[in-house]
Structure formats: C-alpha cells, structure tokens
Design an enzyme around this catalytic site. Structure first.
Site, PDB file in Angstrom:
ATOM      1  N   GLN A  23       0.847  -1.194   0.000  1.00 34.80           N
ATOM      2  CA  GLN A  23       0.000   0.000   0.000  1.00 34.80           C
ATOM      3  C   GLN A  23       0.886   1.248   0.000  1.00 34.80           C
ATOM      4  O   GLN A  23       1.548   1.537   0.996  1.00 34.80           O
ATOM      5  CB  GLN A  23      -0.891  -0.017   1.245  1.00 34.80           C
ATOM      6  N   GLY A  24       0.897   1.970  -1.087  1.00 27.98           N
ATOM      7  CA  GLY A  24       1.758   3.154  -1.197  1.00 27.98           C
ATOM      8  C   GLY A  24       0.990   4.445  -0.977  1.00 27.98           C
ATOM      9  O   GLY A  24       0.655   5.142  -1.941  1.00 27.98           O
ATOM     10  N   TYR A  25       0.687   4.728   0.261  1.00 29.49           N
ATOM     11  CA  TYR A  25      -0.027   5.967   0.595  1.00 29.49           C
ATOM     12  C   TYR A  25       0.908   6.974   1.276  1.00 29.49           C
ATOM     13  O   TYR A  25       1.141   8.058   0.787  1.00 29.49           O
ATOM     14  CB  TYR A  25      -1.208   5.683   1.534  1.00 29.49           C
ATOM     15  N   SER A  26       1.420   6.591   2.452  1.00 32.85           N
ATOM     16  CA  SER A  26       2.167   7.544   3.281  1.00 32.85           C
ATOM     17  C   SER A  26       3.443   8.015   2.612  1.00 32.85           C
ATOM     18  O   SER A  26       4.104   7.268   1.876  1.00 32.85           O
ATOM     19  CB  SER A  26       2.536   6.895   4.617  1.00 32.85           C
ATOM     20  N   SER A  59       4.616  -1.136   4.082  1.00 27.78           N
ATOM     21  CA  SER A  59       4.793  -2.504   4.591  1.00 27.78           C
ATOM     22  C   SER A  59       4.929  -3.474   3.432  1.00 27.78           C
ATOM     23  O   SER A  59       4.138  -3.444   2.490  1.00 27.78           O
ATOM     24  CB  SER A  59       3.591  -2.923   5.448  1.00 27.78           C
ATOM     25  N   GLU A  80     -10.423  -1.007   5.343  1.00 22.82           N
ATOM     26  CA  GLU A  80      -9.293  -1.182   6.234  1.00 22.82           C
ATOM     27  C   GLU A  80      -9.741  -1.087   7.691  1.00 22.82           C
ATOM     28  O   GLU A  80      -9.317  -1.838   8.542  1.00 22.82           O
ATOM     29  CB  GLU A  80      -8.242  -0.111   5.935  1.00 22.82           C
ATOM     30  N   GLU A 125      -6.035   9.495  17.166  1.00 22.93           N
ATOM     31  CA  GLU A 125      -6.451  10.909  17.188  1.00 22.93           C
ATOM     32  C   GLU A 125      -7.291  11.236  15.963  1.00 22.93           C
ATOM     33  O   GLU A 125      -8.300  11.936  16.055  1.00 22.93           O
ATOM     34  CB  GLU A 125      -5.232  11.837  17.247  1.00 22.93           C
TER      35      GLU A 125
HETATM   36  C1  LIG Z   1       4.065  -0.568  11.358  1.00 22.90           C
HETATM   37  C2  LIG Z   1       3.537   0.401  10.381  1.00 22.90           C
HETATM   38  C3  LIG Z   1       3.171  -0.029   9.117  1.00 22.90           C
HETATM   39  C4  LIG Z   1       2.696   0.885   8.161  1.00 22.90           C
HETATM   40  N1  LIG Z   1       2.394   0.438   6.920  1.00 22.90           N
HETATM   41  C5  LIG Z   1       2.008   1.332   5.963  1.00 22.90           C
HETATM   42  C6  LIG Z   1       1.782   0.924   4.623  1.00 22.90           C
HETATM   43  O1  LIG Z   1       1.892  -0.240   4.308  1.00 22.90           O
HETATM   44  N2  LIG Z   1       1.448   1.830   3.696  1.00 22.90           N
HETATM   45  C7  LIG Z   1       1.285   3.162   4.024  1.00 22.90           C
HETATM   46  O2  LIG Z   1       0.951   3.956   3.149  1.00 22.90           O
HETATM   47  N3  LIG Z   1       1.492   3.597   5.296  1.00 22.90           N
HETATM   48  C8  LIG Z   1       1.869   2.709   6.262  1.00 22.90           C
HETATM   49  N4  LIG Z   1       2.105   3.142   7.551  1.00 22.90           N
HETATM   50  C9  LIG Z   1       2.023   4.558   7.830  1.00 22.90           C
HETATM   51  C10 LIG Z   1       0.836   4.970   8.670  1.00 22.90           C
HETATM   52  O3  LIG Z   1      -0.336   4.969   7.894  1.00 22.90           O
HETATM   53  C11 LIG Z   1       1.173   6.358   9.221  1.00 22.90           C
HETATM   54  O4  LIG Z   1       2.160   6.179  10.190  1.00 22.90           O
HETATM   55  C12 LIG Z   1      -0.009   7.060   9.813  1.00 22.90           C
HETATM   56  O5  LIG Z   1      -0.909   7.423   8.814  1.00 22.90           O
HETATM   57  C13 LIG Z   1       0.432   8.290  10.600  1.00 22.90           C
HETATM   58  O6  LIG Z   1       1.222   9.141   9.843  1.00 22.90           O
HETATM   59  P1  LIG Z   1       2.648   9.663  10.393  1.00 22.90           P
HETATM   60  O7  LIG Z   1       3.433   8.481  10.768  1.00 22.90           O
HETATM   61  O8  LIG Z   1       3.203  10.582   9.367  1.00 22.90           O
HETATM   62  O9  LIG Z   1       2.309  10.461  11.707  1.00 22.90           O
HETATM   63  P2  LIG Z   1       1.819  11.979  11.804  1.00 22.90           P
HETATM   64  O10 LIG Z   1       0.677  12.202  10.890  1.00 22.90           O
HETATM   65  O11 LIG Z   1       2.979  12.886  11.720  1.00 22.90           O
HETATM   66  O12 LIG Z   1       1.264  11.971  13.282  1.00 22.90           O
HETATM   67  C14 LIG Z   1       2.068  12.157  14.448  1.00 22.90           C
HETATM   68  C15 LIG Z   1       1.139  12.343  15.634  1.00 22.90           C
HETATM   69  O13 LIG Z   1       0.313  13.511  15.445  1.00 22.90           O
HETATM   70  C16 LIG Z   1      -1.037  13.182  15.543  1.00 22.90           C
HETATM   71  N5  LIG Z   1      -1.846  13.985  14.626  1.00 22.90           N
HETATM   72  C17 LIG Z   1      -1.617  14.219  13.306  1.00 22.90           C
HETATM   73  N6  LIG Z   1      -2.603  14.943  12.785  1.00 22.90           N
HETATM   74  C18 LIG Z   1      -3.481  15.200  13.770  1.00 22.90           C
HETATM   75  C19 LIG Z   1      -4.719  15.916  13.863  1.00 22.90           C
HETATM   76  N7  LIG Z   1      -5.294  16.480  12.817  1.00 22.90           N
HETATM   77  N8  LIG Z   1      -5.344  15.947  15.062  1.00 22.90           N
HETATM   78  C20 LIG Z   1      -4.813  15.338  16.140  1.00 22.90           C
HETATM   79  N9  LIG Z   1      -3.656  14.672  16.118  1.00 22.90           N
HETATM   80  C21 LIG Z   1      -3.000  14.595  14.961  1.00 22.90           C
HETATM   81  C22 LIG Z   1      -1.091  11.718  15.200  1.00 22.90           C
HETATM   82  O14 LIG Z   1      -2.247  11.107  15.731  1.00 22.90           O
HETATM   83  C23 LIG Z   1       0.174  11.186  15.820  1.00 22.90           C
HETATM   84  O15 LIG Z   1      -0.032  10.939  17.171  1.00 22.90           O
HETATM   85  C24 LIG Z   1       2.576   2.238   8.515  1.00 22.90           C
HETATM   86  C25 LIG Z   1       2.903   2.665   9.798  1.00 22.90           C
HETATM   87  C26 LIG Z   1       3.394   1.762  10.730  1.00 22.90           C
HETATM   88  C27 LIG Z   1       3.752   2.251  12.087  1.00 22.90           C
END
Ligand SMILES: Cc1cc2nc3c(=O)[nH]c(=O)nc-3n(C[C@H](O)[C@H](O)[C@H](O)COP(=O)(O)OP(=O)(O)OC[C@H]3O[C@@H](n4cnc5c(N)ncnc54)[C@H](O)[C@@H]3O)c2cc1C
Ligand SMILES: Cc1cc2nc3c(=O)[nH]c(=O)nc-3n(C[C@H](O)[C@H](O)[C@H](O)COP(=O)(O)OP(=O)(O)OC[C@H]3O[C@@H](n4cnc5c(N)ncnc54)[C@H](O)[C@@H]3O)c2cc1C
Lengths: 373, 391
Positions: B127-130, B162, B245, B374
């Site tokens: 899944q290529g989102y983040s 992942s 999901e 959150e």
């Molecule tokens: C083990 C693992 C596997 C993953 N696998 C994939 C994958 O296969 N494909 C993929 O695309 N992504 C994947 N992800 C990414 C995952 O979707 C992101 O980590 C997630 O969307 C959060 O983004 P971030 O890490 O940039 O955190 P951030 O968005 O930077 O968040 C940091 C903190 O700020 C808080 N925050 C952010 N915005 C707000 C708001 N508006 N209000 C309140 N709080 C807020 C968050 O809740 C968090 O606590 C994976 C992540 C992990 C840990």
C-alpha cells in the site's frame, strides 16, 4: 443470526422516547423531585395503560409476556428521560423476584396487580454493610408457629415508603444456604420505612426496619435457593439499561451545548480537547450497548453465560454513565454547576445507578469468578 | 435478536473447523527461524491452500474468484481462523483493501487481471499511501504522476510501505494535478514493483524486523490503463479502501486475552496467582469485558451489514476501540510480568520465549494503520457526533 433489535422493538423504543418527551420533560421530573413521595402517580398511571408495568409479567398473570430485552429498551428510555418513580424497581426487579422465585399461587397473588399498575412492589437485599455478599445479609427470619418473625434493618430500598409489598432477603439459618425471601405487605405491623436524603432526587430510597414483623408460611418465596444470584442478574440488567439511556442523554446535551456556546470566537465544540473527549465517551457507550443487549437477551434465552453477561453490562455501563455524566457537566462550564440547568439530574442519577445492585468492582470480580479465574 | 446459526451455517462452520484441524501449517509461525524467501514462499503456499479450500474472500463475485456468499459465511471463516490460531494471510492487505476497491471502481479488465491473483497469493501487493510529508494529512501527498501519452511518469517517495520489499505490485496514491485543491488532484494507480526506476529500501523497525520500507520513484513509467477510477478522483476511490481497512483492523482480540489470563494464572507471587491479586484480577476482568463488548459489537455491525441497516456512529468506533484495547491488553501483560517483561524475544528465561515484548510493540503498530487514534476521534466527533469542524 441477527444481533439487533426487531422492528417491533425499534418501534417500542421510538414510541417510548416520544411518549416520555411529552409526558416526562424535565419540568415534570423536577416537580416530582420536589415532592416528598417522589412517586409521579399520574405518569405511572399512563405507563401502566401503555402496558409497561406488565412488560415482563407472563401473559397468564395478566402481563404482556415480553422479555428482558424489551424491558431494557424501555428502561433505557426512562434513563434518557431521568424518569422518576418506582417503575424500574417494581416492574423490573420486584416482578423478577416473583417470576423467578414465586410459586404459581404467589405469582397469582401479586403479578396481575403489578402488571395493571394497581400495586407496586420493591426488593430489599442489602443492609448496613451495603454488600450483596450472602454473608452480609443478616436480617433474621425466626420460625414461629404460624410462619416466621423478621427482625433487622434493610438499606437503600427503593420506594419502600409507598410499596404495597417488599420482597426481603432474610436469614433463616446461618451459612450460605440459609437465605430465604419473604413477601412482606406494606402495612405489616412492625414495618417502618424512612426516606433517606438522597443526592439523586429522581429516586426515593429508604431505610426499612423490621421489628418483629410476622409473616405467614406462604409469604416465603417457593424457590429461594439461588434466587439471590438470579435477582442480581435481573437487577444488573435493569440498572445497566438506565445507565445506557442516561449516558446517552448527558453526552447529547454536552455535544449540543458545544455547538452553540462560543468562546475565542468559535463554538467550543470545535476545540479538539472537547471533540476527543466526546469521541472517547461515545466510543465507550456504543460497544457497551452491545453488552446490554446481549445480557438482556441472555436472560430471555437462558444462555449459559447469562449471569456473566449481566455483570459485564452492569460493570461497564455504570462506570461509563458516571464518567460520561461527570465529563458532560465539565463540558458545560459554569452553567453546568447551576441548579437551573438540567445536566445535574443525570450527573446525580449516575451516582445512584453505579453502586445499586453491585458496583463495577463487585461485578468485575463476579465476571472473573464466573470465568473460572 | 437471534444468535443462532442456521443448520447450513452450522454445517459450514464444522467443515471449516474440520479442514483447519487437518491443514494447519506447522512452520509458518516461526517467522525469523527460516530465511525470508522461504518464509514468503510458505506463506504464499498457505494462502493458496486456504483459497483453494474456498476460505478466502467468500463474498467476492464468482467471476473474479469469489463465491458471492453473504457476509455471515465470511465471518464464520474469520472466527474459525482466529480460533484455530493459524497464521494470518500474507496477501490480506490486498484482499481486504484493494480487492473491494477494484470491485467498486475497477474496469472489467482490472478485475479480471488482478483479482484472481490477489486471492491465490501469486501476486503480493503493498500500500503506497504515506510519504515523509504526508501521514495523517494524507491528502497533502506529493509523489507526482504526469501523463505523457499513454503513460504516467512517476517521481517521488513513499515511506512506511509494509512489505514493499516482497511485493509484486503497489496500489498507490499519486498527485496528478498539483494546482487543484489537495483532495482534487490525487489519482489511484497500480504500479508494477519491477518497473525500472523503483528503489526499495527496507527500514528496520523498533522490534528489529524489517517489514516496512522506503520506496523511491525515479521516472517510473506506468501505463494509463493502471489508473483506477477517474483521473484526479483518487481520493474518493481511496476512501472505499480506508473504510474496508477499518473493518479489518478491529478484529476480535479474544485469543490474546485468553493467553494473558493463562499467563496470569501461572504467574505467582507470594504463593498467590496474579489472577487472585486484587488489582490484576480487576484489570483482567475489565479487559475481558471490553473484549466481549467488541466481540458483540462486531456481531452488531455484521448484522447491520447482513440486514442492510445503515447504522450510525456505532460503525465508526470499532477501529479506535479495538486497537486501543489491544494495546491495553499488551500493557497489562507487560505490567504483570515485571522484570521478565523487558526480556527480548528468544531469551530462554523469558516467559513464553519473550513473545510479550513483541506483542507490546506490535500493539503500537496497529494503532497507526488506517488513521491514528487521534484521527479516528476527529472523525467520530465531527462526522459521528456532528461537532463543528476544528479547522
Ligand atoms: C508498522 C507500520 C506499518 C505501516 N504500513 C504502511 C503501509 O503499508 N502503507 C502506508 O501507506 N502507510 C503505512 N504506515 C504509515 C501509517 O499509515 C502512518 O504512520 C499514519 O498514517 C500516521 O502518519 P505519520 O506516521 O506521518 O504520523 P503523523 O501524521 O505525523 O502523526 C504524528 C502524531 O500527530 C497526531 N496527529 C496528526 N494529525 C493530527 C490531527 N489532525 N489531530 C490530532 N492529532 C493529529 C497523530 O495522531 C500522531 O499521534 C505504517 C505505519 C506503521 C507504524
Ligand atoms: C462554583 C463556581 C464559582 C465561580 N465563581 C466565580 C467568581 O467568583 N468570579 C468570577 O468571575 N467567575 C466565577 N466562576 C466562573 C468560572 O471562572 C468560569 O465558569 C470558568 O472560567 C469557565 O467559563 P464558562 O463557565 O463560561 O465556560 P466556557 O468557557 O464556556 O467553557 C465550557 C467548556 O468549554 C471548554 N473550553 C472553553 N474554551 C476552550 C478552549 N480554548 N480549548 C478547549 N476547551 C475549551 C471548557 O474547558 C469547558 O469544558 C465560578 C464558576 C463556578 C462553577
């Protein structure tokens, strides 16, 4: 499989909500609160006409013969409205005592008039120790030639001051087996009830003294063995349903208020601190509703884990109610601390509901025991 | 309220249970014991066996490898898989997220080309989102895809992807119109991971495993035919995926609870099992109540789906409550274990070979996917409760 309400049950629910919003707005609740008896007789008459008082009374005894789930749906709405009066205690708990413990004659003697709303009953279990543990139940029932003589004091008995009868747990012999239940008529010699000063003024609870109260042999419920546990199950579901409705209402009030109250140039409901709080509360309420449905259904279907389900529902919902009501007051700011604003009705009712028929600590321990650990 | 299965459902359940008893894979659990390639092959084999037995994606249309059965059958299978304690399916992300999206938005060609191989495990997806700059605020993603004739040319970077290192394909969100408002310039693309210009760099996670990766795109050419939905409508397309999901991640945690109670009853201090310790006994029962609440809640949501009732805010809380509960369970286990809790996986003196610290770290990871707690709360408050928008 369908884990959900039937269409009839959905109608029962929305009908009850409609009815109570007209017949039991907080202006009515407050009027009853201010009266000594706390009974709301006109309202009681109307709900009797709707059949609510006979909801779980078997048809052969003049009721609707429906189940705990149907009753729980009504009680949820009563909690939502903070409805005052003996309904839950009489039509839920006292009816259960007779239904579960009474002989056919005993049921015939009391249930039809409970169902019609002519009489109300109540149940007296806990004493000074405020405990559901059989070892803490010491009101004595001594044999005498024609029956028994009861001596002792019961605490927190709902609406005992006005009840036509009290089902009382008493000890006929020492030890866990020695519990019996007796139906004592309201006007019995030696019986006296004092209304306790209660924070939750939507309810009346009493201290009830039994001073050499004589009861005939046929006043003893036929099936006393195991009845305490079954009554705890029923009481837990009855109270949990009130908790669910109350929690819903308190949160709804706080959320609605947060949409209209402005500070810092915007509605306070747009602040994430309040949004997350409200989200956590609803995220606790909704799964707990599933627990309640299952617990009520468990008694109707005599599921093996019915007792555990009842304890789960009561443990979770009573804690959820207290927390929700508490936080909902806080979300209102200063206005929530006034007598005039209605939110304190639920805030206080939650505190009655939480310990009544077992607090969360009691029921969690019961869950553990019933699960074999 | 009716919790009984029909006679056919009951028979079906027994068939599944029986099949699982005879076909459970042995070595799959010990990931890390065999080398990565062998593990992936075994995991694919296991998925294929499940598929061939008829136990994957039961509700998909028949022409694409499904059986068009009602959600109840799928739920029975999921429950039996959980109860049998067999490993998860390596292609589960594609089955639960991509498949339903393609069924809703894909062309006939997409469905015929991709869906069957998703099920057999012949093609593994990531899944290529983040992206580095786009996590919770996913719509701010910047990986650029420019149309050049019949092809998109993709440049940019994904992160936390992942399984990218073992994947054959990626379902990705890319920016196709940088000038439009951020939600309106995104497209949903299927990208062949063997395309020239893709570099995958595995990242080591806090638990020492290398499951997620950085993925770099340098002038990667993707046929226009790999676009799912309309150009610049990818946000809408992706939202179907995210709904699925959420359903997937709230799965029942009963098995973990049973293991914790078992652990607690074996754990003695001063001659007394922790199940009898007044504090832990209360904590365990408290968790058990939530576990049961989520089991029943799942039945409620499933019933809504089967009987086509829309439902309300109850549909929105499962991911939040489920993942928080999972985390709370792991924390309870860690607290109970005292000094042993800090022992790493494989340490011989540790309880259960140190699996608890891994469970604990895993419980954290589950809270990120599909939107952090959150973000869930934002959605519940604003969409579920109708509170005014915070921004
Ligand atoms: C083990 C693992 C596997 C993953 N696998 C994939 C994958 O296969 N494909 C993929 O695309 N992504 C994947 N992800 C990414 C995952 O979707 C992101 O980590 C997630 O969307 C959060 O983004 P971030 O890490 O940039 O955190 P951030 O968005 O930077 O968040 C940091 C903190 O700020 C808080 N925050 C952010 N915005 C707000 C708001 N508006 N209000 C309140 N709080 C807020 C968050 O809740 C968090 O606590 C994976 C992540 C992990 C840990
Ligand atoms: C018993 C009592 C005695 C008092 N005595 C006095 C007194 O003697 N003199 C006096 O001047 N005042 C007095 N007050 C008023 C008190 O200071 C205010 O109630 C308090 O400042 C909150 O303001 P409010 O009631 O308008 O609530 P609001 O400001 O409307 O707040 C309502 C809710 O919104 C939340 N909220 C508001 N803004 C934000 C934000 N930016 N972010 C997150 N959440 C937010 C609040 O925390 C609260 O939960 C008294 C109040 C009480 C209850």
């Amino acid at each position: 499989m369908d884990f959900g309400l039937t269409q009839e049950q959905e109608q029962l629910k929305s009908g009850a909500r409609d009815f109570l919003s007209h017949e039991c707005p907080t202006s009515v609740v407050r009027k009853v609160m201010a009266e000594e008896s706390g009974l709301a007789p006109e309202l009681y008459q109307k709900i009797a006409e709707l059949g609510w008082t006979g909801m779980i009374v078997p048809e052969e005894f003049g009721g609707l013969g429906l189940g705990m789930l149907d009753l729980a749906i009504l009680l949820e709405e009563c909690g939502y409205a903070a409805m005052p009066g003996p309904f839950a205690f009489s039509s839920g708990i006292a009816v259960s005592a007779l239904r579960l413990g009474g002989s056919p004659e005993q049921c015939r003697r009391w249930l039809p008039e409970l169902a019609s709303g002519k009489l109300t009953g109540t149940v007296a279990i806990v004493e000074e120790a405020d405990s559901l543990d059989p070892a803490d139940i010491n009101l004595s029932a001594a044999r005498d030639n024609n029956g028994f003589v009861l001596n002792g004091v019961k605490m927190f008995v709902p609406y005992a001051h006005a009840a036509d009868f009290i089902v009382v747990a008493a000890r006929s012999t020492p030890g866990p087996e020695g519990l019996d239940f007796f139906v004592v008529e309201g006007g019995a010699t030696g019986l006296s009830a004092r209304i306790l000063r209660n924070v939750d003024q939507t309810r009346r609870v009493c201290e009830v003294k039994f001073d050499a109260v004589k009861v005939p042999e046929h006043a003893r419920l036929a099936k006393s063995a195991g009845l305490l546990d079954r009554l705890i199950d029923a009481g837990a579901v009855v109270m949990a349903a009130d908790c669910l409705g109350g929690a819903e209402r308190a949160l709804e009030m706080a959320v609605e208020y947060s949409k209209v109250r402005e500070q810092f140039g915007r509605p306070i409901g747009s602040f994430q601190a309040l949004q997350h709080l409200a989200a956590e509360l609803i995220a606790a309420i909704e799964p707990a509703r599933s627990l309640l449905w299952y617990a009520a259904y468990g008694q109707d279907a005599a599921l093996e884990d019915a007792s555990r389900a009842a304890s789960m529902a009561k443990a979770r919902l009573s804690a959820v109610y207290s927390r929700t009501a508490d936080q909902s007051v806080l979300m209102h700011g200063g206005i929530g601390f006034t007598w005039e604003h209605d939110i304190h009705l639920w805030f206080k009712r939650a505190r009655f509901d939480e310990p009544f028929f077992g607090d969360p600590v009691y029921h969690r321990d019961r869950v553990a025991t019933l699960s074999g650990y | 309220m009716d919790l009984n299965l029909t006679a056919e459902e009951e028979a079906f359940r027994n068939r599944v249970r029986d099949w699982l008893a005879h076909n459970r894979p042995l070595a799959l659990h010990q990931r890390g014991v065999v080398d990565g390639k062998t593990w992936v092959q075994r995991a694919k084999d296991w998925q294929r066996r499940l598929y061939e037995a008829g136990y994957l994606a039961l509700s998909w249309p028949k022409e694409y490898g499904g059986q068009a059965l009602d959600p109840m059958r799928q739920a029975i299978v999921s429950e039996e898989l959980m109860r049998a304690n067999v490993p998860g399916v390596i292609g589960s992300n594609a089955i639960s997220m991509l498949g339903p999206t393609l069924i809703t938005w894909g062309t006939e060609e997409h469905k015929r080309r991709y869906l069957p191989k998703i099920l057999t495990g012949e093609e593994i997806w990531c899944q290529g989102y983040s992206e580095p700059g786009a996590g919770s605020d996913l719509a701010s993603l910047r990986t650029r895809a420019e149309l050049a004739g019949d092809e998109f040319v993709v440049n940019g970077q994904k992160v936390w992807t992942s399984g990218a290192h073992i994947a054959d394909w990626m379902f990705a969100l890319v920016r196709t119109n940088p000038d439009a408002p951020k939600h309106k310039g995104i497209s949903y693309l299927l990208i062949d991971m063997k395309s020239p210009g893709i570099t995958v760099r595995p990242l080591v996670q806090m638990n020492g495993e290398a499951d997620f990766c950085e993925v770099f795109f340098d002038n990667v050419r993707v046929p226009r035919a790999n676009l799912v939905g309309e150009l610049n409508e990818g946000w809408k397309v992706a939202n179907t995926t995210m709904v699925h999901e959420r359903n997937w991640l709230g799965a029942s945690p009963k098995r973990l609870f049973d293991k914790i109670v078992e652990r607690a009853s074996q754990q003695r201090r001063g001659g007394v099992a922790l199940t009898q310790h007044p504090l832990y006994r209360q904590r365990l029962a408290d968790i058990q109540i939530d576990v049961e609440a989520m089991r029943l809640h799942a039945l409620r949501l499933l019933s809504n789906a089967i009987h086509k009732r829309p439902g309300g805010v109850e549909n929105m809380v499962a991911k939040l409550v489920g993942t928080e509960l999972n985390h709370r369970m792991a924390l309870t286990a860690m607290d109970m274990l005292g000094d042993y809790a800090a022992m790493a996986r494989g340490e011989p003196s540790a309880y259960d070979r140190g699996v608890w610290s891994a469970t604990w770290m895993g419980s954290i990871a589950r809270m990120f996917g599909g939107g952090t707690s959150e973000i869930q709360k934002n959605v519940i408050a604003e969409r579920g409760l109708g509170m005014p928008r915070s921004r």
